[in-house]
Design a protein around this motif. Structure first.
Motif, PDB file in Angstrom:
ATOM      1  N   TRP A  51       0.829  -1.209   0.000  1.00  0.00           N
ATOM      2  CA  TRP A  51       0.000   0.000   0.000  1.00  0.00           C
ATOM      3  C   TRP A  51       0.863   1.258   0.000  1.00  0.00           C
ATOM      4  N   LEU A  52       1.972   1.185   0.659  1.00  0.00           N
ATOM      5  CA  LEU A  52       2.903   2.308   0.647  1.00  0.00           C
ATOM      6  C   LEU A  52       3.377   2.564  -0.784  1.00  0.00           C
ATOM      7  N   HIS A  53       3.717   1.498  -1.515  1.00  0.00           N
ATOM      8  CA  HIS A  53       4.114   1.621  -2.924  1.00  0.00           C
ATOM      9  C   HIS A  53       2.991   2.218  -3.759  1.00  0.00           C
ATOM     10  N   ARG A  54       1.790   1.721  -3.573  1.00  0.00           N
ATOM     11  CA  ARG A  54       0.653   2.198  -4.362  1.00  0.00           C
ATOM     12  C   ARG A  54       0.378   3.673  -4.133  1.00  0.00           C
ATOM     13  N   ILE A  55       0.330   4.077  -2.877  1.00  0.00           N
ATOM     14  CA  ILE A  55       0.053   5.480  -2.561  1.00  0.00           C
ATOM     15  C   ILE A  55       1.170   6.373  -3.084  1.00  0.00           C
ATOM     16  N   PHE A  56       2.407   5.966  -2.883  1.00  0.00           N
ATOM     17  CA  PHE A  56       3.550   6.742  -3.378  1.00  0.00           C
ATOM     18  C   PHE A  56       3.495   6.842  -4.895  1.00  0.00           C
TER      19      PHE A  56
END
Length: 141
Positions: free
Chosen positions: A123-128
């Motif tokens: 999710w961190l990758h997706r949001i970033f």
């Protein structure tokens, strides 16, 4: 003598004997190059270093997502201080805007730092990634 740098901090185990010294030099060269590119972007654009340093730490230094984001803050702070010194010297800074935006930035930074530990790596990758795509589209249009 061995120096151990665990996966959490740099992604490699470095030995001071034989091939390990070579591995350490390559890792240090990669890290310095990533820092130079990040500093260049930060100085040229006034920001944006995090969009370079985070993916580079993850891909080339094998740093875990959460640690890459946290480390990026430690890297960007001195770059930002150096950049602001040059901007003050060469350009007029809108201090009233900077003051209020910094106040909002402190509040947002606190909330973001608290949220960082609650998000999974994916999710961190997706949001970033979404933030990077939106920023890119806004820059193009």
């Amino acid at each position: 003598m061995k120096i151990w740098i665990n996966k959490e901090s740099a992604g490699n185990t470095i030995s001071m004997k034989g091939k390990g010294v070579f591995a350490m030099k390559i890792n240090n060269c990669k890290t310095i190059l990533i820092g130079a590119i990040t500093g260049f972007a930060n100085g040229l654009f006034g920001s944006g270093g995090g969009t370079i340093v985070v993916p580079c730490m993850e891909r080339f230094l094998n740093v875990e997502e959460h640690k890459a984001h946290a480390t990026a803050i430690a890297i960007i702070l001195p770059l930002s201080l150096l950049s602001i010194a040059f901007y003050i010297w060469k350009t007029d800074v809108l201090w009233s805007v900077a003051l209020y935006a910094s106040l909002g930035g402190v509040i947002g930074g606190f909330i973001g730092a608290k949220l960082l530990n609650k998000l999974s790596g994916i999710w961190l990758h997706r949001i970033f990634g979404i933030f990077m795509i939106v920023a890119a589209i806004r820059m193009i249009l």
